[in-house]
Design a protein around this motif. Sequence first.
Motif: not given
Length: 279
Positions: A60-61, A64, A68, A74, A125-127, A141, A143-144, A157
């Motif tokens: 997950h990290n 995220k 960024d 990417r 993202i992690e919103r 929160r 994930d996307r 995810y």
Amino acid sequence: MQEQLGFDFGAMPKKLVRVTPAKLATWADCPRRFRMAYLDRPTPPRGGAWAHNTLGAVVHNVLKALFDLPEAKRTPDQAVALLHRQWKNDGFRDAEQAAGYRGRAEGWLRDYVGELDTSIEPVGIERWVSAPTSKIVAEGRVDRIDLRDGELVIVDYKTGRHALTVDDARGSQALALYALAARRTLRKPCHRVELHHLPTGTVAVWEHTEESLGRHVSRAEESADELGLAGDTLAAGGDPEILFPPRTGRQCTWCDFRRSCPEGQQAAPTLDPWALLAP
């Protein structure tokens, strides 16, 4: 005093109960666990790390952090580089086992990012999103959150050992509440929810209707009524063992508070922290 102030306190609205999908799931799973996690102060000691949770958190990290980066960076190689940078061995049997699962995660990320349209710019993202209903404030929160053709899409995810189906997406209370909260927070329609299972490269999709979202909200409100009443009664001096009884079962094996729950220890065997990894 009520007459002097001119207020009808009996007609005043009840305070909305703030709930997240995690809170609701914990309450449904075991009221005692809910009390230990959210109400007891100090919080009872938790168990150690589980390897499958470490694996999921790192992936997950990575995803995220990937969004960024500028679009040109990417790439699958960049995702793997981020994985190595963020990797942890917590919960694994030893360094050799951890390295084996890190290798699996590399493959998942290469395949997933290789197929991903990285030109998209998620609106979240992690919103953190939130929305009130008549009885609760549903929040959490995500994930996307994508914006596709003018509508929001909830993306969650998953890295668990089992592939997911349309029924999983349709039945997920968490995804439904995220959809409700996202459209309130971001002021755009939201009906589509997706479970992206990286180990199999599959995506389980469901398009909610207002009726299906309403059913999820109703169930969430019922649970919130129960846990809110139990919490208020506890605060007024109620017996915690009566208000928050243990609900034993297989879930006792991986409960964070197993060491503080004799019933849970008797209900299920102790597992090694790496036992829930996919074989």
